[in-house]
Design an enzyme around this catalytic site. Sequence first.
Site, short mmCIF file in Angstrom:
data_model
loop_
_atom_site.label_atom_id
_atom_site.label_comp_id
_atom_site.label_asym_id
_atom_site.label_seq_id
_atom_site.Cartn_x
_atom_site.Cartn_y
_atom_site.Cartn_z
N CYS A 98 0.85 -1.19 0.00
CA CYS A 98 0.00 0.00 0.00
C CYS A 98 0.89 1.24 0.00
O CYS A 98 1.90 1.28 0.72
CB CYS A 98 -0.88 -0.03 1.25
SG CYS A 98 -2.01 1.36 1.40
N HIS A 140 -9.10 -4.17 -1.45
CA HIS A 140 -8.09 -3.37 -0.75
C HIS A 140 -8.51 -1.89 -0.74
O HIS A 140 -8.48 -1.25 0.31
CB HIS A 140 -6.74 -3.54 -1.45
CG HIS A 140 -5.64 -2.72 -0.87
ND1 HIS A 140 -4.65 -3.25 -0.07
CD2 HIS A 140 -5.37 -1.39 -0.96
CE1 HIS A 140 -3.81 -2.29 0.29
NE2 HIS A 140 -4.24 -1.14 -0.24
N GLU A 141 -8.89 -1.38 -1.91
CA GLU A 141 -9.24 0.05 -1.99
C GLU A 141 -10.55 0.36 -1.26
O GLU A 141 -10.66 1.40 -0.61
CB GLU A 141 -9.30 0.52 -3.45
CG GLU A 141 -7.98 0.44 -4.19
CD GLU A 141 -6.81 1.12 -3.48
OE1 GLU A 141 -7.01 2.11 -2.73
OE2 GLU A 141 -5.67 0.64 -3.66
N HIS A 144 -10.11 0.89 2.42
CA HIS A 144 -9.68 2.24 2.81
C HIS A 144 -10.89 3.12 3.13
O HIS A 144 -10.82 3.97 4.02
CB HIS A 144 -8.87 2.90 1.68
CG HIS A 144 -7.44 2.50 1.65
ND1 HIS A 144 -6.55 2.78 2.65
CD2 HIS A 144 -6.73 1.85 0.69
CE1 HIS A 144 -5.35 2.31 2.33
NE2 HIS A 144 -5.43 1.75 1.14
#
Length: 168
Positions: A98, A140-141, A144
Amino acid sequence: MPPQSILLYPHQALKEFCSSVITFDAQLESLIRDLIDTMHSGPGSVGVAAPQIGVPLRVCVIDVAASKLGKNNNHGLLVMVNPEMLKREGAAVMREGCMSVPDYTGDVERATDITVRYQDGNGAFHEIEASGFEAVAIQHETDHLDGMLFLDRITSLKTGLFRRKKYK
């Protein structure tokens, strides 16, 4: 526009749940352009989310097409506003990195097949199925946007966290 600065762990903004986008306007368009430019500036980067540049909105961009892991299975550049996971199936452990955690990578278990609904930069709704590396990048995004980092999902802090190779 020039790439934006990436907030680094342990910055508190990376741990906050982001607000939904309500207004689709020139300001959102500018944010999306900043995210795309920032993603393309990072070595090996395949995605970036708004909170990583200090904007607490549910917006992220993903593009795995240039990655050896995603080049044969992708939807191209994805601009996701207010993404929502509808389905997760399968499981696999993959090494993740990341831009907000530049010194480490880690082994994370993610779904191998997902269905996600999102809006584009104009507010139109889309629903896609993604698999493999692209599914991992999307998860993953979108993490966030919920204040989660890959560090929160590492399979084992003892054996699943690694010093990152230095990019040249």
